[in-house]
Scaffold this active site. Structure first.
Site, mmCIF file in Angstrom:
data_model
loop_
_atom_site.group_PDB
_atom_site.id
_atom_site.type_symbol
_atom_site.label_atom_id
_atom_site.label_comp_id
_atom_site.label_asym_id
_atom_site.label_seq_id
_atom_site.Cartn_x
_atom_site.Cartn_y
_atom_site.Cartn_z
ATOM 1 N N ALA A 57 91.407 70.136 -65.831
ATOM 2 C CA ALA A 57 91.346 71.453 -66.211
ATOM 3 C C ALA A 57 91.792 71.595 -67.688
ATOM 4 O O ALA A 57 92.877 71.377 -68.293
ATOM 5 C CB ALA A 57 91.962 72.469 -65.302
ATOM 6 N N ARG B 51 94.094 82.149 -81.926
ATOM 7 C CA ARG B 51 92.806 81.341 -82.237
ATOM 8 C C ARG B 51 92.860 81.707 -83.927
ATOM 9 O O ARG B 51 92.296 80.819 -84.828
ATOM 10 C CB ARG B 51 91.670 82.059 -81.757
ATOM 11 C CG ARG B 51 91.279 81.509 -80.319
ATOM 12 C CD ARG B 51 90.060 81.854 -79.497
ATOM 13 N NE ARG B 51 89.798 81.084 -78.404
ATOM 14 C CZ ARG B 51 89.316 81.645 -77.324
ATOM 15 N NH1 ARG B 51 88.767 82.814 -77.342
ATOM 16 N NH2 ARG B 51 89.324 80.736 -76.102
ATOM 17 N N GLN C 20 76.933 65.576 -111.933
ATOM 18 C CA GLN C 20 76.551 66.786 -111.534
ATOM 19 C C GLN C 20 76.657 66.671 -109.734
ATOM 20 O O GLN C 20 76.849 67.901 -109.388
ATOM 21 C CB GLN C 20 74.834 67.306 -111.854
ATOM 22 C CG GLN C 20 74.929 67.733 -113.184
ATOM 23 C CD GLN C 20 73.293 68.104 -113.645
ATOM 24 O OE1 GLN C 20 72.589 67.432 -113.243
ATOM 25 N NE2 GLN C 20 73.272 69.044 -114.436
ATOM 26 N N GLU D 76 92.433 75.170 -78.187
ATOM 27 C CA GLU D 76 92.374 76.593 -78.530
ATOM 28 C C GLU D 76 91.079 77.141 -77.923
ATOM 29 O O GLU D 76 90.382 78.074 -78.490
ATOM 30 C CB GLU D 76 93.037 77.126 -79.624
ATOM 31 C CG GLU D 76 93.712 78.491 -79.526
ATOM 32 C CD GLU D 76 94.715 78.636 -78.585
ATOM 33 O OE1 GLU D 76 95.256 79.665 -78.078
ATOM 34 O OE2 GLU D 76 95.392 77.347 -78.353
#
Length: 376
Positions: A126, A235, A271, A356
């Protein structure tokens, strides 16, 4: 927008991170050891208790200050930022739902840096699926008996206190505060991770561990709701962590391409190099803007805070992975060896897309909020 106070606070934390945390980051990663020097600096700078109220030994800082601190520390060493924010996560439900007695038992120790804390949700079967939790808490005389296995627990076994989510009924859960020295608590070996290698991470096994009633957080049937209520703030802190490592990689890339010469001129004059650096700078700036917007909504209790926190976590972590990968590219072959920090930063950044709530879960939450807004 940040205030002058927040800007000054950022300078203070950046100085601590630059002078006392960054010099040890490579060794912490290479040796996979606890960031002892960095933690000492955090404690001495009174940063350990930022998220804790003054009457419990903390400084009672607002969420934006916490976000700034995590960002600046992660810019130097993401491992160290993780130890700090997990300490805060391990005590958040105690602060919001715990009794005065429980708060006074745990929080002052953590706020002072004398004790560590952790949060125990994930199990072998889980993670995002909370309904799959199998750890159980059974009422016994004077407390609760906990049995189960928790996986990937940050700050274990270094931490002293752990907030454990356990099943108390067929569809109910409670949060129980376990001490590392409680009978029936044992720890697995240190996980050998891709990144965050100095962050202590291990399994925690609970074998009939009896937690006294004083260490039950609020109502033992409402633990899942308590956790959901704390996700916005947590979060935001993970987003700040991702933002910090992205900023650190950008800074390193700018310094390297300025100093390194090829074909008789600085790399910074080419560049295509400038185009990559410009894209990296935009990713960092846009992520910071969205995160600060989310923090404002969280602190005001706005109903859009949940979706915006998910957006910030998603954007900051995805951008961190992109920016750190580009930083490695800009370093060329040197970016692929451990003598330079960007390969560590790239490895560290990856986890922010996973924990999270994975970024796939964040996208589902964001889409749900978008469709709810149009009644679909």
């Amino acid at each position: 927008m940040t205030s002058d106070v927040h800007a000054e606070f950022r300078k203070i934390v950046r100085q601590v991170a630059t002078e006392r945390i960054a010099p040890h980051a490579a060794a912490v990663d290479e040796e996979e050891r606890f960031p002892a020097e960095a933690w000492e600096a955090i404690v001495e700078a009174d940063l350990a208790g930022l998220a804790h109220p003054e009457h419990l030994g903390g400084s009672g800082a607002d969420l934006l200050s916490q976000v700034i601190a995590v960002e600046e520390i992660a810019r130097a060493c993401m491992t160290t930022s993780h130890v700090l924010l997990v300490n805060w996560a391990g005590t958040c439900t105690i602060l919001s739902e715990g009794t005065t007695e429980l708060q006074e038992l745990v929080v002052p120790q953590v706020a002072s840096g004398q004790a560590g804390a952790g949060w125990c949700l994930t199990e072998p079967t889980a993670g995002s699926d909370v309904a799959g939790l199998t750890t159980t808490a059974t009422k016994v005389d004077g407390g609760w008996s906990l049995t189960g296995q928790k996986r990937f627990i940050s700050n274990a076994p270094w931490g002293d206190w752990y907030a454990v989510l356990a099943r108390t009924g067929e569809s109910s859960h409670g949060v129980f505060v376990v001490h590392r020295d409680d009978p029936g608590v044992s720890f697995g070996p240190h996980e050998r991770k891709m990144g965050l290698r100095g962050s202590p991470t291990a399994d925690i096994t609970l074998d009939g561990c009896v937690v006294p009633d004083v260490r039950v957080v609020g109502d033992p049937t409402q633990g899942y709701g308590y956790i959901m209520a704390e996700l916005n703030g947590s979060r935001a802190l993970i987003a700040a962590q991702a933002l910090g490592v992205a900023q650190g990689a950008l800074d390193a890339a700018v310094a390297y391409t300025t100093e390194r010469t090829q074909f008789g001129q600085s790399l910074s004059r080419f560049q295509m190099i400038r185009g990559m650096v410009a894209d990296m700078a935009v990713r960092v700036a846009s992520a910071r803007a969205l995160l600060h917007e989310a923090v404002g909504l969280i602190e005001s209790g706005h109903p859009d805070a949940r979706a915006k926190a998910s957006m910030a976590k998603l954007l900051c972590s995805d951008n961190a992975m992109s920016v750190t990968t580009d930083a490695v590219q800009l370093f060329g072959g040197y970016g692929y060896i451990r003598d330079y920090p960007v390969e560590r930063m790239m490895r560290d950044a990856k986890i922010t897309q996973i924990y999270e709530g994975t970024n796939q879960i964040q996208r589902l939450l964001i889409a749900k909020a978008v469709y709810a807004g149009v009644g679909a």
